[in-house]
Design an enzyme around this catalytic site. Structure first.
Site, short mmCIF file in Angstrom:
data_model
loop_
_atom_site.label_atom_id
_atom_site.label_comp_id
_atom_site.label_asym_id
_atom_site.label_seq_id
_atom_site.Cartn_x
_atom_site.Cartn_y
_atom_site.Cartn_z
CD GLU A 51 -32.34 24.14 8.66
OE1 GLU A 51 -32.45 22.95 8.30
OE2 GLU A 51 -31.99 24.47 9.82
CG PHE A 113 -40.49 12.25 10.77
CD1 PHE A 113 -40.03 12.40 12.06
CD2 PHE A 113 -39.57 12.32 9.72
CE1 PHE A 113 -38.68 12.59 12.32
CE2 PHE A 113 -38.23 12.52 9.96
CZ PHE A 113 -37.77 12.66 11.26
CD GLN A 114 -37.46 16.10 9.57
OE1 GLN A 114 -37.45 15.98 8.34
NE2 GLN A 114 -36.35 16.29 10.27
CE LYS A 163 -39.76 12.61 -0.04
NZ LYS A 163 -39.16 11.80 1.05
CG MET A 479 -28.00 47.86 23.66
SD MET A 479 -27.32 49.54 23.60
CE MET A 479 -27.17 49.78 21.83
#
Length: 580
Positions: A51, A113-114, A163, A479
């Site tokens: 993602e 969940f999630q 959802k 760096m």
């Protein structure tokens, strides 16, 4: 309309109506209802491998095209993986809309969940965000999200949809009535302020046009060119503004800041007037703020009133869209010139030209035949040319790409400026190539950055997105190593990445369905780049194996004054006697 459809179908219709053509995302449980109608949509969905890649690709798409970039993720970890690109877009004013799925509304707050409170998590790093649990609100939320992302100071907007809202029945109507009380970005400048600015400009002896990324976001590069040509004033372009003004223009002194040119840094320090356009007096430009441009009055023009006076007091604040401000300023200056008021900058240019000639950008070459990274990047810019798009990661290679490639056009230099996000380059290049398939797109990356998001090469190979990657491989977090060399007595704690070519980047490229080339000496550079340019049927990765001790110069050490700029180790320029 009256036709009953699901919230998910309504969301797809809304995205189409808002102008989305390409979306970067990954499906998952909470967002899954949306993926069903998306299957039949004319919108191209590009299945990324992470993602974070979706978010940076949306940023690259937006930065290269000037349109809103769109990314999509499921709830919980899918959404939290978008946090870094959203913070990145927020710092660099990139118009992005992120769509995330959320657990069903009845389960919100139960640690389902999630589940993650992505609205709460992203509140400080988005321009605005929504949680939608009623499917009837979907079209309005999408219309508002695109409007907010792309107007005023651009930025990221997140739309989190439960959802059950995606699954429930609703009706679709477009355009919806937007309801954004309090959101009225000022675009037209106050003409009195513009006239006052013009008076100050013609009266200044040592003025500088201090140009930031806002000029690019406003599409105001052509107006800026007119302003510079009219006044003959020197121009500096910040890291975010590279390409806003042509590098080839004789008035361009280059990039100011921590790794800016001596002439650009010196011009700001010695200036009596900063004409600040879409820049924000960032710490990387100012160095120690109390010592920055001590004799300069400030004209500060910006779309975001919060930036004006934030770090440095403005004598003439101008709030508005630079696309409107700069033409008005040109008109006001024409009037001043017609009245016989024309600035005299002859002595100023004599000083600046001496700085330019005495301290040009340069780099070390190595007697042992090893490759100088700056040489590889300089040749890349020369061979590929200014019509390409270049996306850089973060670190030494980013600074060298900003210094040693000539930028002539806006929207051709993409990098993570404010947040400094390693891993930005490959997915941003992917998004840029999707948005501008007609352009050659190069990611200039370091071996550290590349290993954070190189899985998106698989996305590029599968979806026929033939980006090219110039990998500046010094076997180190370069760096950080440079800072350890300069400030930590060469104690290289946890910066060495190299261990018998793990991974072998050529093999890795081939494993991802790309072409892998290796270049280890200066003699091979041109032929290798030309070979990469001749390949168009798949992505290409060049592993430039470079000297590990190359440094970025000039350098203003963090927290020190710009007057203490180092042009090489322990050497500061002496400009004390140069002030005419």
């Amino acid at each position: 309309m009256g036709e009953k459809i699901t919230g998910a179908q309504s969301l797809v219709y809304a995205l189409e109506a808002a102008g989305a053509t390409d979306i970067f995302g990954i499906p998952g449980g909470a967002i899954l209802p949306l993926y069903d109608p998306l299957f039949d949509s004319k919108i191209r969905h590009i299945l990324v491998r992470h993602e974070q890649g979706a978010g940076h690709a949306a940023e690259g798409f937006a930065a290269a095209t000037g349109r809103v970039g769109v990314c999509m993720a499921t709830s919980g970890p899918g959404a939290t993986n978008l946090v870094t690109p959203l913070a990145d877009a927020n710092m660099d004013s990139v118009p992005v809309v992120a769509i995330t799925g959320q657990v069903p509304s009845a389960a919100i707050g139960t640690d389902a969940f999630q589940e993650a409170d992505i609205r709460g998590i992203t509140m400080p790093i988005t321009k605005h965000n929504f949680l939608i649990t009623n499917p009837d609100e979907i079209p309005r939320a999408i219309a508002e999200a695109f409007h907010l992302a792309s107007t005023g100071r651009p930025g990221p907007v997140l739309v989190d949809v439960s959802k059950d809202a995606l699954q429930a029945e609703t009706e679709f109507a477009w355009p919806p009535q937007m309801d954004l009380p309090g959101y009225h970005p000022v675009t037209k400048p106050h003409s009195k302020q513009v006239r006052e600015a013009a008076r100050m400009i013609v009266g200044a002896k040592r003025p500088v046009l201090y140009v930031g990324g806002g000029v690019i976001r406003a599409g105001a590069s052509a107006s800026l060119r007119r302003l510079a040509d009219l006044t003959g004033i020197p121009v500096v372009t910040t890291l975010m503004a590279r390409g806003a003004f042509p590098d080839s223009h004789p008035q361009h002194l280059g990039m100011p800041g921590m790794h800016g040119t001596v002439a650009a840094v010196g011009a700001l320090q010695k200036s009596d007037l900063l004409i600040t356009l879409g820049a924000r007096f960032d710490d990387r430009v100012t160095g120690k703020l109390s010592t920055f441009a001590p004799d300069a009055a400030v004209i500060h023009a910006d779309i975001d009133p919060a930036e004006i006076g934030k770090n440095r007091r403005a004598d003439v604040p101008i709030v508005g869209d630079l696309a409107e401000i700069i033409p008005e300023l040109v008109a006001a200056l024409d009037a001043e010139h017609a009245a016989g008021h024309i600035g005299d900058h002859e002595g100023w240019w004599a000083l600046l030209n001496r700085m330019r000639q005495t301290y040009p950008l340069g780099y070390e070459t190595y007697d042992d035949g090893t490759l100088s990274p700056q040489y590889a990047i300089e040749r890349l810019g020369a061979i590929v040319g200014p019509e390409a798009i270049y996306a850089a990661g973060v670190g030494q290679h980013q600074m060298w790409a900003a210094q040693f490639i000539g930028y002539e056009n806006p929207n051709s230099w993409l990098n993570s400026g404010g947040l400094g996000t390693m891993g930005y380059a490959v997915p941003a290049a992917m998004g840029a190539k999707v948005g501008r398939p007609d352009r050659t797109v190069w990611a200039i990356d370091g071996d550290g950055c590349f290993q954070m998001t190189n899985q998106e090469l698989a996305t590029c190979a599968i979806n026929d997105i033939p980006i090219k990657v110039a990998l500046i491989n010094n076997g180190n977090l370069g760096m950080v190593r440079q800072w350890q060399t300069l400030f930590y007595n060469e104690r290289y704690s946890n910066t060495n990445l190299e261990s018998f070519r793990i991974p072998d980047f050529v093999k890795l490229a081939e494993a991802y369905g790309c072409y892998g080339l290796r270049c280890e000496s200066p003699e091979q550079v041109d032929a290798t780049i030309e070979k990469a340019m001749a390949i168009d049927d798949a992505p290409v990765v060049i592993d430039f194996v470079v000297h590990k001790d190359a440094m970025v110069w000039p350098m203003v050490a963090a927290g020190t004054s710009n007057d203490d700029i180092m042009v090489a180790r322990e050497m500061a320029p002496d400009w004390s006697g140069e002030d005419d």
